[in-house]
Design an enzyme around this catalytic site. Structure first.
Site, PDB file in Angstrom:
ATOM      1  N   TRP A 248       0.836  -1.212   0.000  1.00 12.29           N
ATOM      2  CA  TRP A 248       0.000   0.000   0.000  1.00 12.29           C
ATOM      3  C   TRP A 248       0.864   1.253   0.000  1.00 12.29           C
ATOM      4  O   TRP A 248       0.551   2.231  -0.682  1.00 12.29           O
ATOM      5  CB  TRP A 248      -0.983  -0.016   1.161  1.00 12.29           C
ATOM      6  CG  TRP A 248      -1.990  -1.119   1.034  1.00 12.29           C
ATOM      7  CD1 TRP A 248      -2.179  -2.157   1.889  1.00 12.29           C
ATOM      8  CD2 TRP A 248      -2.937  -1.311  -0.041  1.00 12.29           C
ATOM      9  NE1 TRP A 248      -3.182  -2.976   1.425  1.00 12.29           N
ATOM     10  CE2 TRP A 248      -3.652  -2.478   0.246  1.00 12.29           C
ATOM     11  CE3 TRP A 248      -3.233  -0.604  -1.209  1.00 12.29           C
ATOM     12  CZ2 TRP A 248      -4.665  -2.972  -0.589  1.00 12.29           C
ATOM     13  CZ3 TRP A 248      -4.224  -1.094  -2.037  1.00 12.29           C
ATOM     14  CH2 TRP A 248      -4.928  -2.254  -1.727  1.00 12.29           C
TER      15      TRP A 248
ATOM     16  N   ASP B  81      -1.316   6.616   6.303  1.00  6.58           N
ATOM     17  CA  ASP B  81      -2.435   5.735   5.961  1.00  6.58           C
ATOM     18  C   ASP B  81      -2.638   4.814   7.162  1.00  6.58           C
ATOM     19  O   ASP B  81      -1.770   3.992   7.471  1.00  6.58           O
ATOM     20  CB  ASP B  81      -2.054   4.939   4.703  1.00  6.58           C
ATOM     21  CG  ASP B  81      -3.103   3.898   4.305  1.00  6.58           C
ATOM     22  OD1 ASP B  81      -4.105   3.728   5.025  1.00  6.58           O
ATOM     23  OD2 ASP B  81      -2.889   3.255   3.252  1.00  6.58           O
TER      24      ASP B  81
ATOM     25  N   LYS C 186     -11.900  -1.772   6.658  1.00  4.30           N
ATOM     26  CA  LYS C 186     -11.065  -2.688   7.432  1.00  4.30           C
ATOM     27  C   LYS C 186     -11.567  -2.791   8.871  1.00  4.30           C
ATOM     28  O   LYS C 186     -11.656  -3.869   9.413  1.00  4.30           O
ATOM     29  CB  LYS C 186      -9.598  -2.225   7.422  1.00  4.30           C
ATOM     30  CG  LYS C 186      -9.015  -1.994   6.042  1.00  4.30           C
ATOM     31  CD  LYS C 186      -8.841  -3.264   5.250  1.00  4.30           C
ATOM     32  CE  LYS C 186      -8.753  -3.034   3.765  1.00  4.30           C
ATOM     33  NZ  LYS C 186      -7.564  -2.344   3.308  1.00  4.30           N
TER      34      LYS C 186
HETATM   35  C1  LIG Z   1      -7.052  -1.894   1.997  1.00  5.43           C
HETATM   36  C2  LIG Z   1      -6.019  -0.842   2.113  1.00  5.43           C
HETATM   37  C3  LIG Z   1      -5.899   0.178   1.162  1.00  5.43           C
HETATM   38  C4  LIG Z   1      -6.783   0.254  -0.071  1.00  5.43           C
HETATM   39  O1  LIG Z   1      -8.055   0.597   0.285  1.00  5.43           O
HETATM   40  P1  LIG Z   1      -9.181   0.911  -0.826  1.00  5.43           P
HETATM   41  O2  LIG Z   1     -10.225   1.571   0.009  1.00  5.43           O
HETATM   42  O3  LIG Z   1      -9.601  -0.394  -1.400  1.00  5.43           O
HETATM   43  O4  LIG Z   1      -8.583   1.823  -1.836  1.00  5.43           O
HETATM   44  C5  LIG Z   1      -4.938   1.137   1.363  1.00  5.43           C
HETATM   45  N1  LIG Z   1      -4.135   1.111   2.439  1.00  5.43           N
HETATM   46  C6  LIG Z   1      -4.215   0.144   3.368  1.00  5.43           C
HETATM   47  C7  LIG Z   1      -3.291   0.169   4.534  1.00  5.43           C
HETATM   48  C8  LIG Z   1      -5.158  -0.857   3.238  1.00  5.43           C
HETATM   49  O5  LIG Z   1      -5.227  -1.824   4.163  1.00  5.43           O
END
Ligand SMILES: *Cc1c(COP(=O)(O)O)cnc(C)c1O
Length: 361
Positions: free
Chosen positions: A102, A172, A196
């Site tokens: 990511w 993030d 998540k």
């Molecule tokens: C799942 C995830 C993403 C991507 O998320 P989307 O909403 O599908 O774009 C980005 N960063 C992390 C840490 C993730 O776990």
């Protein structure tokens, strides 16, 4: 009705109490005679929902007053573009730490917009650790430093933030959102895709220090301009009303069940320890991450044989433990044990693993 234990990395399991409440309110939310799926985002009743979600988020994370809380769309992935478009506006440089897929995707996207450098990486060991960095590893004039706090695929987490010497830190936190306290004042921005740990897919929450807003590039799409979203109280266009409502219910559940994020952290630590302790003592299964950087949320593990891994995943699924297959880049297994996974789910998984180990020794 039989519910499985869902160890999916995302979208992921939600608290049963939240699903029951949403079910009970599906035809008539709070006397409005409508479902939240049907109501106007400009109505008074929805206004109360989004304001309450923000208030609970501020309370649980103790967000300082000079930060905005935005409810956005486009997934975490849309922020990979929005972040450089909004914040790479001084020197046009930004430094990224590559701790997994990511972070790498965010890094690659940002390269379209400026001079982007990987300040550190743990790619050399399949992202099984968090690289050590010091403030000197970042360029003096970098507009921001970017990290992915919890690496969903590889199962590592920052236990301490990297020192950035006064530079703006952006994180993030998609896969560790609201799982433990976080000092928001240390960041220029944190954001998370809700699917998540917080709600169904369709919602991104961004928490941004106000003084950083208002310098987006001219080419920044209007939907990605955080200042425009902030000025419109996240209602520039139709927001994902239903998902924001579930987010509110999840925040209420956290407050009612655990009291605070400290309380939830203690719960998450107790839960993760059950699985990690077993992985450390097992002679068949082992964790793939160095102990000091282990995530409380995503736990990758393997046996020494691909056949055994496949057999385990298949038999676990038949026994009601689903989505344990590891990410295709790591192989093996991964148990995502987010906030809503009950301790009992992890205890039962470990019992199942013990039995599997005995039967296949
Ligand atoms: C799942 C995830 C993403 C991507 O998320 P989307 O909403 O599908 O774009 C980005 N960063 C992390 C840490 C993730 O776990």
């Amino acid at each position: 009705m039989a519910r499985v234990y869902n160890f999916s990395a995302g979208p992921s399991t939600l608290p049963v109490q939240v699903l029951e409440k949403a079910g009970a309110e599906i035809l008539d939310y709070n006397g409005s005679g409508q479902s939240v799926m049907e109501m106007s985002h400009r109505s008074k009743v929805f206004d109360e929902i989004i304001k309450e979600a923000e208030a609970l988020m501020r309370e649980l994370y103790q967000i300082p007053d000079n930060y905005k809380v935005l409810f956005l769309q486009g997934g975490a992935s849309a922020q990979f573009s929005a972040i450089p478009l909004n914040f790479m506006n001084g020197s046009g440089k930004a430094d990224y730490i590559i701790t997994g897929q990511w972070a790498k995707k965010a890094f690659q996207e940002a390269q379209k917009y400026g001079d982007v450098r990987a300040a550190a990486s743990s790619a050399d060991k399949t992202f099984s650790y968090i690289p050590k960095t010091s403030a000197g590893d970042f360029r003096d004039d970098a507009d921001y430093v970017y990290i992915c706090m919890n690496n969903t695929i590889y199962g590592t987490v920052y236990r301490e933030l990297p020192p950035v010497g006064g530079k703006t830190l952006i994180a993030d936190i998609s896969s560790c959102a609201l799982s433990e306290p976080l000092d928001i004042s240390k960041f220029g921005m944190v954001y998370f895709g809700a699917q998540k740990n917080v709600a169904p897919a369709g919602l991104v929450v961004a928490i941004i220090r106000e003084d950083l807003l208002g310098n987006a590039r001219d080419i920044c799409p209007v939907m990605m301009d955080y200042k425009i979203q902030a000025d419109a109280d996240s209602l520039y266009n139709t927001p994902p009303c239903w998902t924001i409502y579930i987010c509110k219910l999840v925040l209420e559940w956290i407050k009612e069940t655990f009291g605070s994020l400290e309380g939830l952290k203690a719960h998450n630590e107790r839960k993760a320890k059950i699985l990690y302790d077993f992985l450390d003592e097992s002679s068949m299964f082992r964790g793939t991450v160095v102990p000091e950087d282990r995530s409380l949320m995503n736990v990758p593990f393997v046996t020494d044989s691909d056949e055994l891994n496949a057999k385990f995943i298949k038999e676990a699924e038949a026994a009601g433990f689903v989505n344990l297959k590891g990410h295709r880049s790591v192989g093996g297994m991964r148990a995502s044990i987010y906030n809503a996974m009950p301790i009992e789910g992890v205890e039962k998984l470990v019992d199942f693993m013990k039995k599997f180990e005995e039967e296949n020794a």
